[in-house]
Design a protein around this motif. Sequence first.
Motif, short mmCIF file in Angstrom:
data_model
loop_
_atom_site.label_atom_id
_atom_site.label_comp_id
_atom_site.label_asym_id
_atom_site.label_seq_id
_atom_site.Cartn_x
_atom_site.Cartn_y
_atom_site.Cartn_z
N LYS A 40 16.15 83.41 50.44
CA LYS A 40 17.15 84.64 50.56
C LYS A 40 16.57 85.70 51.67
O LYS A 40 17.03 86.20 52.55
CB LYS A 40 17.48 85.30 49.42
N LEU A 41 15.17 85.92 51.45
CA LEU A 41 14.47 86.86 52.30
C LEU A 41 14.31 86.32 53.63
O LEU A 41 14.59 86.99 54.51
CB LEU A 41 13.11 87.45 51.61
N GLU A 42 13.96 85.07 53.82
CA GLU A 42 14.04 84.61 55.19
C GLU A 42 15.41 84.61 55.78
O GLU A 42 15.13 84.67 56.89
CB GLU A 42 13.43 83.04 54.83
N ALA A 43 16.23 84.18 55.21
CA ALA A 43 17.55 84.46 55.63
C ALA A 43 17.83 85.69 56.07
O ALA A 43 18.45 86.04 57.35
CB ALA A 43 18.69 83.92 54.64
N GLU A 44 17.58 86.83 55.39
CA GLU A 44 17.92 88.03 55.80
C GLU A 44 16.84 88.30 57.14
O GLU A 44 17.33 89.19 57.88
CB GLU A 44 17.57 88.87 54.71
N MET A 45 15.67 87.99 56.94
CA MET A 45 14.88 88.36 58.20
C MET A 45 15.25 87.30 59.42
O MET A 45 14.66 87.59 60.55
CB MET A 45 13.34 88.03 57.68
N ASN A 46 15.95 86.26 59.07
CA ASN A 46 16.35 85.46 60.13
C ASN A 46 15.08 84.85 60.80
O ASN A 46 15.25 84.49 61.89
CB ASN A 46 17.19 86.04 61.02
N THR A 47 14.16 84.37 60.03
CA THR A 47 12.97 83.73 60.54
C THR A 47 12.25 83.28 59.25
O THR A 47 12.17 83.82 58.26
CB THR A 47 11.86 84.59 61.20
N PRO A 48 11.61 82.06 59.49
CA PRO A 48 10.55 81.39 58.26
C PRO A 48 9.19 82.64 58.24
O PRO A 48 8.54 83.06 59.13
CB PRO A 48 10.06 80.33 58.94
N LEU A 49 9.00 82.76 56.74
CA LEU A 49 8.16 83.58 56.48
C LEU A 49 6.73 82.93 56.16
O LEU A 49 5.52 83.39 56.16
CB LEU A 49 8.43 84.73 55.45
N PHE A 50 7.07 81.80 55.73
CA PHE A 50 5.96 80.65 55.19
C PHE A 50 5.82 79.45 55.91
O PHE A 50 6.97 78.96 56.14
CB PHE A 50 5.97 80.58 53.84
N ASN A 51 4.58 78.85 56.14
CA ASN A 51 4.46 77.49 56.41
C ASN A 51 4.17 76.61 55.12
O ASN A 51 3.44 77.08 54.23
CB ASN A 51 3.13 77.42 57.31
N ARG A 52 5.06 75.80 54.93
CA ARG A 52 4.93 74.95 53.75
C ARG A 52 4.16 73.60 54.05
O ARG A 52 4.38 72.78 55.06
CB ARG A 52 6.37 74.32 53.26
N HIS A 53 3.24 73.34 53.46
CA HIS A 53 2.15 72.22 53.34
C HIS A 53 1.44 71.76 52.19
O HIS A 53 2.14 72.46 51.02
CB HIS A 53 1.08 72.53 54.21
N ARG A 54 1.13 70.70 51.77
CA ARG A 54 0.69 70.11 50.71
C ARG A 54 -0.13 70.89 49.64
O ARG A 54 -0.15 70.94 48.51
CB ARG A 54 -0.14 68.54 50.90
N ARG A 55 -0.88 71.85 50.34
CA ARG A 55 -1.72 72.75 49.37
C ARG A 55 -1.02 73.78 48.90
O ARG A 55 -1.30 74.72 47.98
CB ARG A 55 -2.99 72.94 50.24
N GLY A 56 0.02 74.13 49.42
CA GLY A 56 0.82 75.28 49.31
C GLY A 56 1.59 75.95 50.43
O GLY A 56 2.56 75.34 51.13
N MET A 57 1.51 77.20 50.35
CA MET A 57 2.13 78.18 51.44
C MET A 57 1.44 79.08 52.10
O MET A 57 0.47 79.74 51.63
CB MET A 57 3.37 78.82 50.66
N SER A 58 1.23 79.19 53.30
CA SER A 58 0.67 80.16 54.18
C SER A 58 1.72 80.93 55.00
O SER A 58 2.39 80.36 55.38
CB SER A 58 -0.33 79.66 54.86
#
Length: 283
Positions: A38-56
């Motif tokens: 929801k927050l990413e939609a409101e900001m209209n941009t990805p906030l995290f990189n998703r990867h196997r170890r988690g998120m950055s």
Amino acid sequence: MEFKDLEIFQLVAEKGTLTAAANELNYVQSNITSRIRKLEAEMNTPLFNRHRRGMSLTPEGKKLLTYSKKILLLTEEMKNAVQTNKEPSGKLEIGTVETVIHLPKILSSYIKKYKDVDLSVFTGVTETLVADVLHHKLDGAFITEMDIHPDLLSHEVFQEELVLISDTHVSTIEEVKEEPILCFSKGCGYRARLAEWYKDQNITPKKIMEFGTLETILRSTAMGLGVAFVPKSEVKQMEKEGLIQFHKVPEQYSKIKTVFIRRADTYLTPTIEKFIETIEANK
């Protein structure tokens, strides 16, 4: 956008995984996931990189984190500002250099009087403590007086005399100059004062040995490992017992003040206000 969304965003950024954030908040993971989306939609941009170890955090996420911290800090200050009659309570995180002689008395007086305050004390060197107060990691700190940053306010605690000490076999100042210096890490006010004197005397230390605690520095000095520049109040008894001896350093280098600092732009909560009053009462 809700404040809770920003709190969740900050926690995910800190923990690095949705699972860890959900466990911390006692939420189901799907709730955390939907809030972030929801927050990413409101900001209209990805906030995290998703990867196997988690998120950055993405570069945009890092920018949002900076603003998020400011927003939530101001929100907390706003709540405190309108609760003017509130008794001291909640968390109070204080930093200190190791050699504040009145500190046990100050802490004891404060804790006994304000039992609803969760007080934590962290030790460090002056420069590190100043940075932690400036970056809101600490509510305040006891430091060695220096040129105070314009964003800080200072309250004098006491004045101290520093003495250069060695074991009993080093008798002259010339011999002292040949000894290794035992001190805290860079950023220590006492070390800076000694370095200033050495520089003005055109002395280059043969060796500098860094230690983590005052007790280790004092014991090592008594064992003949080197010399140290420390508060006289901390070593009077050792000198009386013949374990060490003092060497005179000019007053312009040996007189030093301990002050308590806090940010100038933060609301003076009852919790920190009463702590400052306790300092004043126990000088």
